[in-house]
Scaffold this motif. Structure first.
Motif, PDB file in Angstrom:
ATOM      1  N   MET A   1       0.892  -1.283  -0.030  1.00 41.15           N
ATOM      2  CA  MET A   1       0.069   0.047  -0.049  1.00 41.15           C
ATOM      3  C   MET A   1       0.903   1.403   0.206  1.00 41.15           C
ATOM      4  O   MET A   1       0.610   2.149  -0.701  1.00 41.15           O
ATOM      5  CB  MET A   1      -0.839  -0.023   1.378  1.00 41.15           C
ATOM      6  CG  MET A   1      -2.142  -0.960   1.024  1.00 41.15           C
ATOM      7  SD  MET A   1      -3.195  -1.055  -0.319  1.00 41.15           S
ATOM      8  CE  MET A   1      -3.864   0.905   0.020  1.00 41.15           C
ATOM      9  N   GLU A   2       1.908   1.399   0.733  1.00 38.76           N
ATOM     10  CA  GLU A   2       2.917   2.270   0.701  1.00 38.76           C
ATOM     11  C   GLU A   2       3.465   2.663  -0.779  1.00 38.76           C
ATOM     12  O   GLU A   2       3.569   4.014  -1.052  1.00 38.76           O
ATOM     13  CB  GLU A   2       3.985   2.182   1.870  1.00 38.76           C
ATOM     14  CG  GLU A   2       3.729   2.059   3.301  1.00 38.76           C
ATOM     15  CD  GLU A   2       3.163   3.537   3.649  1.00 38.76           C
ATOM     16  OE1 GLU A   2       3.516   4.586   3.104  1.00 38.76           O
ATOM     17  OE2 GLU A   2       2.501   3.793   4.708  1.00 38.76           O
TER      18      GLU A   2
ATOM     19  N   THR B   1       0.680  -1.625 -12.006  1.00 40.05           N
ATOM     20  CA  THR B   1       0.464  -3.058 -12.334  1.00 40.05           C
ATOM     21  C   THR B   1       1.435  -3.616 -11.494  1.00 40.05           C
ATOM     22  O   THR B   1       2.009  -3.443 -10.550  1.00 40.05           O
ATOM     23  CB  THR B   1       1.011  -3.475 -13.842  1.00 40.05           C
ATOM     24  OG1 THR B   1       2.795  -3.192 -13.630  1.00 40.05           O
ATOM     25  CG2 THR B   1       0.600  -2.893 -15.045  1.00 40.05           C
ATOM     26  N   ALA B   2       1.082  -5.002 -11.341  1.00 39.28           N
ATOM     27  CA  ALA B   2       2.052  -5.879 -10.275  1.00 39.28           C
ATOM     28  C   ALA B   2       3.455  -5.939 -10.557  1.00 39.28           C
ATOM     29  O   ALA B   2       4.256  -5.828  -9.719  1.00 39.28           O
ATOM     30  CB  ALA B   2       1.186  -7.404 -10.415  1.00 39.28           C
ATOM     31  N   ARG B   3       3.865  -5.593 -11.973  1.00 37.70           N
ATOM     32  CA  ARG B   3       5.261  -5.329 -12.300  1.00 37.70           C
ATOM     33  C   ARG B   3       5.620  -4.332 -11.682  1.00 37.70           C
ATOM     34  O   ARG B   3       6.728  -4.352 -11.200  1.00 37.70           O
ATOM     35  CB  ARG B   3       5.109  -5.595 -13.910  1.00 37.70           C
ATOM     36  CG  ARG B   3       6.703  -5.552 -14.315  1.00 37.70           C
ATOM     37  CD  ARG B   3       7.280  -6.710 -14.316  1.00 37.70           C
ATOM     38  NE  ARG B   3       6.809  -7.942 -14.858  1.00 37.70           N
ATOM     39  CZ  ARG B   3       7.152  -9.087 -14.274  1.00 37.70           C
ATOM     40  NH1 ARG B   3       7.900  -9.324 -13.471  1.00 37.70           N
ATOM     41  NH2 ARG B   3       6.332  -9.956 -14.941  1.00 37.70           N
TER      42      ARG B   3
ATOM     43  N   THR C   1       4.924 -13.385  -7.982  1.00 36.56           N
ATOM     44  CA  THR C   1       3.588 -13.951  -7.781  1.00 36.56           C
ATOM     45  C   THR C   1       3.189 -13.576  -6.412  1.00 36.56           C
ATOM     46  O   THR C   1       1.923 -13.546  -6.228  1.00 36.56           O
ATOM     47  CB  THR C   1       3.592 -15.577  -7.903  1.00 36.56           C
ATOM     48  OG1 THR C   1       4.881 -15.917  -6.893  1.00 36.56           O
ATOM     49  CG2 THR C   1       4.000 -15.999  -9.526  1.00 36.56           C
ATOM     50  N   THR C   2       4.146 -13.361  -5.571  1.00 39.27           N
ATOM     51  CA  THR C   2       3.692 -12.937  -3.982  1.00 39.27           C
ATOM     52  C   THR C   2       3.055 -11.846  -3.880  1.00 39.27           C
ATOM     53  O   THR C   2       1.958 -11.445  -3.496  1.00 39.27           O
ATOM     54  CB  THR C   2       5.126 -13.023  -3.260  1.00 39.27           C
ATOM     55  OG1 THR C   2       5.467 -14.424  -2.993  1.00 39.27           O
ATOM     56  CG2 THR C   2       4.508 -12.515  -1.776  1.00 39.27           C
TER      57      THR C   2
ATOM     58  N   VAL D   1      -0.762 -10.503  -3.115  1.00 43.95           N
ATOM     59  CA  VAL D   1      -1.072  -9.407  -2.081  1.00 43.95           C
ATOM     60  C   VAL D   1      -1.988  -8.273  -2.788  1.00 43.95           C
ATOM     61  O   VAL D   1      -2.935  -8.006  -2.176  1.00 43.95           O
ATOM     62  CB  VAL D   1       0.213  -8.880  -1.606  1.00 43.95           C
ATOM     63  CG1 VAL D   1       0.005  -7.534  -0.772  1.00 43.95           C
ATOM     64  CG2 VAL D   1       0.986  -9.965  -0.769  1.00 43.95           C
ATOM     65  N   LEU D   2      -1.774  -8.097  -3.945  1.00 49.41           N
ATOM     66  CA  LEU D   2      -2.720  -7.020  -4.666  1.00 49.41           C
ATOM     67  C   LEU D   2      -4.035  -7.635  -4.835  1.00 49.41           C
ATOM     68  O   LEU D   2      -4.954  -6.685  -4.437  1.00 49.41           O
ATOM     69  CB  LEU D   2      -1.830  -6.705  -6.011  1.00 49.41           C
ATOM     70  CG  LEU D   2      -0.651  -5.896  -5.799  1.00 49.41           C
ATOM     71  CD1 LEU D   2      -0.100  -5.719  -7.447  1.00 49.41           C
ATOM     72  CD2 LEU D   2      -0.890  -4.462  -5.374  1.00 49.41           C
TER      73      LEU D   2
END
Length: 134
Positions: free
Chosen positions: A12-13, A27-29, A44-45, A49-50
């Motif tokens: 979140m930070e 994006t997750a990336r 993948t972690t 979490v996202l």
């Protein structure tokens, strides 16, 4: 509102900082890259979490091709305010807890509280005024 775990808070930070800097959804990336210097996390972690944060309502997400783009559902300040309200709900006497809190803040913070209360009073006063001819 439930608190965030350590990894959730870290993610979140990253997203709050990106928003504060005027960046758009990530994006997750993007999040994985932002965390690369501080944490050794599998991509993948970060994706997991996202996804969990979105399901809990902390993040909004939208499709961008095959990827998701994430943005905070609320500001950092809004999140902290919800935590504070939740803490007040845990007390047997909200008024006493709030009074104790106010007595423990700095003079600068008292000034911020006064300013916020004045703004609220001004808004409420304007709402209750009857406009001429209205």
């Amino acid at each position: 509102m439930k608190g965030l775990g350590e990894l959730e808070r870290t993610v979140m930070e990253v997203l709050w900082a990106r928003e504060d800097a005027g960046g758009g959804a990530a994006t997750a990336r993007d999040v994985s890259r932002a965390l690369a210097g501080d944490r050794d996390l599998a991509h993948t972690t970060v994706m997991t979490v996202l996804d969990r944060l979105a399901k809990k309502g902390f993040l909004e997400r939208e499709r961008d091709g095959r990827a998701w783009r994430y943005r905070p559902a609320a500001s950092r300040e809004g999140y902290v305010a919800e935590l504070m309200l939740g803490a007040l709900d845990q007390t047997g006497d909200r008024d006493a807890a709030l009074a104790h809190f106010v007595r423990s803040v700095s003079q600068d913070e008292v000034a911020v509280l006064r300013q916020a209360l004045e703004e609220i009073n001004s808004i409420q006063l304007n709402r209750t005024r009857v406009e001429p001819g209205g």
